[in-house]
Design an enzyme around this catalytic site. Sequence first.
Site, PDB file in Angstrom:
ATOM      1  N   ASP A  35      -3.869  12.868   0.565  1.00 35.84           N
ATOM      2  CA  ASP A  35      -3.382  12.244  -0.608  1.00 35.84           C
ATOM      3  C   ASP A  35      -3.141  13.594  -1.938  1.00 35.84           C
ATOM      4  OD1 ASP A  35      -3.124   9.868   0.612  1.00 35.84           O
ATOM      5  OD2 ASP A  35      -5.033   9.327   0.094  1.00 35.84           O
ATOM      6  N   LYS A  57       1.641  10.346  -3.463  1.00 36.91           N
ATOM      7  CA  LYS A  57       2.902  10.192  -4.315  1.00 36.91           C
ATOM      8  C   LYS A  57       2.905  11.586  -5.446  1.00 36.91           C
ATOM      9  CE  LYS A  57       4.152   6.490  -7.578  1.00 36.91           C
ATOM     10  NZ  LYS A  57       3.589   5.217  -7.857  1.00 36.91           N
ATOM     11  N   MET A 171      -6.925   1.214 -10.415  1.00 43.13           N
ATOM     12  CA  MET A 171      -5.424   1.188 -10.752  1.00 43.13           C
ATOM     13  C   MET A 171      -5.207   0.316 -11.727  1.00 43.13           C
ATOM     14  SD  MET A 171      -4.521   1.301  -6.634  1.00 43.13           S
ATOM     15  CE  MET A 171      -5.855   0.590  -6.095  1.00 43.13           C
TER      16      MET A 171
END
Length: 261
Positions: A35, A57, A171
């Site tokens: 990641d 991402k 998050m």
Amino acid sequence: MRAKVFLVGAGPGDPDLLTVKAAGAIAMADVIVHDRLVSDAILDTAPAVAARICVGKQPRRHPVPQDEINALLVRLARTGLTIVRLKGGDPFVFGRGGEEAEVLAEAGIPFEVIPGITAAQGCAASAVVPLTHRGLATGVRYVTGHCRQDAPLDLDWQGLADPDTTLVLYMGVAQIRQIASRLIEHGMPADLPVLAIANGTCPDERRLTSTLLDIADLVATENLANPVAFIIGNVAGLHLAAAPARPVPHLVATVPEAAHA
Ligand SMILES: C[S@@+](CC[C@H](N)C(=O)[O-])C[C@H]1O[C@@H](n2cnc3c(N)ncnc32)[C@H](O)[C@@H]1O
């Protein structure tokens, strides 16, 4: 040669918080599928010949969809190589490690899960906030603030609004205003302490101390950016036992000698 996939937790950021077992797996890897939040300091402990594939991402780029990551792991494992799937924190805490484990199990590929220190633990330790504490918190819950775009957050507000249980919100930056006001609506005291920690355990760690009522405004004015964990509850008021943001000199993660052999 039998393929094996290791689903490995890299911890919250500080390379010294990598477990010995995780360091050993990284040192044996032929391919690391990682990641974005996994630091270079950790990736650099892999053998120089190991291939690195980032599936995280990237700013202004779409993340690799989860089903493509699953298919990639199966494809790589079938080459007979040793694959390390390296994730921030713990693979089984908001890490989608369970989905990857299911796919590997269905494909008959041997795999092993190596836990990591999750953000809640790393951030709490760094800020010297016990997540449970006699007289202040009898339990702790990890909650996600992530929701699909434009969808309302579907959380068990009544169950979460318990001032005796510490909430650690992952998050949650984009939704903190909505989350704080729903908790207050459901009975959480507006003056309940909240600690927001960005980049916990890393050299650029930031902390903001506030209350449920004011945390959203503070996060906005201070431009607190991801990754952020919120510790919500009376224990957050214990924060700052005069702990500096980097309480321990930074050591470089060491790889056990045997792992190189
Ligand atoms: C997709 S979740 C992954 C969680 C990870 N598997 C774990 O166990 O920590 C990403 C969220 O974890 C939290 N997080 C991860 N690392 C963090 C850090 N170093 N400091 C603060 N929050 C962190 C943030 O809430 C971030 O948005």
